[in-house]
Write a protein that holds these residues in place. Structure first.
Motif, PDB file in Angstrom:
ATOM      1  N   LYS A   1       0.871  -1.178   0.000  1.00  0.00           N
ATOM      2  CA  LYS A   1       0.000   0.000   0.000  1.00  0.00           C
ATOM      3  C   LYS A   1       0.910   1.231   0.000  1.00  0.00           C
ATOM      4  CE  LYS A   1      -4.089   1.917   0.750  1.00  0.00           C
ATOM      5  NZ  LYS A   1      -5.077   1.937  -0.313  1.00  0.00           N
ATOM      6  N   ASP A   2       0.690   2.114  -0.946  1.00  0.00           N
ATOM      7  CA  ASP A   2       1.485   3.352  -1.046  1.00  0.00           C
ATOM      8  C   ASP A   2       2.988   3.068  -0.996  1.00  0.00           C
ATOM      9  OD1 ASP A   2      -0.931   4.722  -1.098  1.00  0.00           O
ATOM     10  OD2 ASP A   2      -0.988   4.882   1.096  1.00  0.00           O
TER      11      ASP A   2
ATOM     12  N   ASP B   1      -2.634  -1.937  -3.168  1.00  0.00           N
ATOM     13  CA  ASP B   1      -2.166  -1.762  -4.549  1.00  0.00           C
ATOM     14  C   ASP B   1      -1.681  -3.092  -5.122  1.00  0.00           C
ATOM     15  OD1 ASP B   1      -2.569   1.016  -4.277  1.00  0.00           O
ATOM     16  OD2 ASP B   1      -0.643   1.183  -3.214  1.00  0.00           O
TER      17      ASP B   1
END
Ligand SMILES: Cc1ncc(COP(=O)(O)O)c(C=O)c1O
Length: 313
Positions: free
Chosen positions: A206-207, A252
């Motif tokens: 994530k990120d 993601d």
């Protein structure tokens, strides 16, 4: 080339077809076995000592004295590898599996010469078929599905102890594969937090950072640890924390880790795409760093094994 693989059984080497456990062994009666799977890259075992140390934590916990020190186990393992090396043509990589049980139950002791003793086996098996089956998945990614079966919490059977009492993992596979025959189960614990796969650990991205379940209700995988170290080297933020299915839905990228295949992208989750629905840039970066570390291109190796498997029919 010889094709007769040899198995270490309680200090002797026997033909693989003759190696086995007694039907009176605690292994069968209770699933009372501690085990390890290590793999080779370019014929060299990867982090063998870490696997042996984890094996001995399990043996100590179950109070099994297998009669070998960790050094003795390592020496027996290296000898098993050397004896089997001629069976692996053209540098085919292999896994090394340790299974150690308490041995035959006391009731049956009278039929065993010298009494009941722990059963120690070490065997080598080529990774050709395991990896051939995964060649396409490295490219497409796999579908991770949360089954109804929950993880067994560490207060019941500690999953940090790598043991063969794993009927609940099998149940999880059966349930996930009813949703999609190709699905890989990823379990949650009693509180609904993600734990692990049925033979693997699980990560999301994530990120740009890695998130993975806390090391409480999981087996603390050797590959998981190696990936965390790689990520640190690549200066990627990493966090071990409680994760819910919601976090995967909003991630993601995601991937599984385990000894035989190392890093496997998960591109779908419970029927939805993860991120763009394809192996993402951070996962690919980690896979590439892994390949450099072990000097094997994992995807090319799986593809080569798929070609061998196809020719063999
Ligand atoms: C339940 C479970 N979790 C995680 C793993 C991954 O561990 P490792 O990376 O040491 O192979 C395994 C490996 O068999 C496993 O059985």
């Amino acid at each position: 080339m010889t094709t007769q693989r040899t198995v270490y059984v309680n200090g002797s080497f026997v033909a693989e077809s003759e190696a086995g456990f007694s039907i009176f062994d605690s292994a069968l009666m209770f699933g009372d076995v501690i085990f390890e799977t290590t793999r080779a890259f370019n014929g060299q075992p990867f982090r063998l000592r870490e696997h042996i140390e984890r094996l001995y934590v399990g043996l100590r916990t179950l109070e099994i004295d297998c009669g070998l020190t960790p050094d003795g186990m390592e020496a027996a393992t290296l000898e098993t590898i050397e004896r089997n090396r001629p069976c692996f043509p053209d540098g085919t990589d292999f896994q090394i599996v340790h299974n150690v049980s308490r041995g035959p139950l006391g009731f049956y002791e009278s039929i065993f010469e010298g009494g009941a003793k722990p059963t120690v086996t070490i065997n080598c098996w080529p990774l050709t078929w395991h990896l051939a089956a995964l060649a396409d998945s490295y490219v497409s990614g796999v579908h991770a599905v949360v089954p109804a079966q929950r993880s067994v919490p560490s207060r019941l059977i500690d999953p940090k102890i790598k043991n063969r009492s794993r009927i609940f993992y099998q149940m999880a596979n059966i349930q996930a594969q009813k949703v999609d025959p190709e699905a890989w189960a990823v379990l949650v614990d009693e509180d609904g937090f993600l734990t692990e796969g049925t033979g693997s650990n699980f990560f999301i991205i994530k990120d740009g950072g890695l998130l993975t379940p806390e090391p409480r209700n999981i087996l603390r995988g050797v590959t998981r640890q190696a990936v965390l170290e790689l990520a640190q080297r690549l200066e990627l933020p990493c966090q071990e924390k409680n994760l819910e299915p919601y976090d995967v839905m909003t991630a993601d990228e995601a991937f599984f880790t385990s000894t035989p295949f190392t890093i496997m992208p998960a591109t779908r989750f419970n029927g939805h795409d993860v991120g763009a629905g394809e192996p993402g840039p951070v996962t690919l970066r980690l896979m590439s760093a892994w390949n450099q570390m072990v000097e094997v291109d994992m995807v090319a190796q799986a593809r080569a094994y798929a070609d061998i498997a196809q020719k063999a029919g």
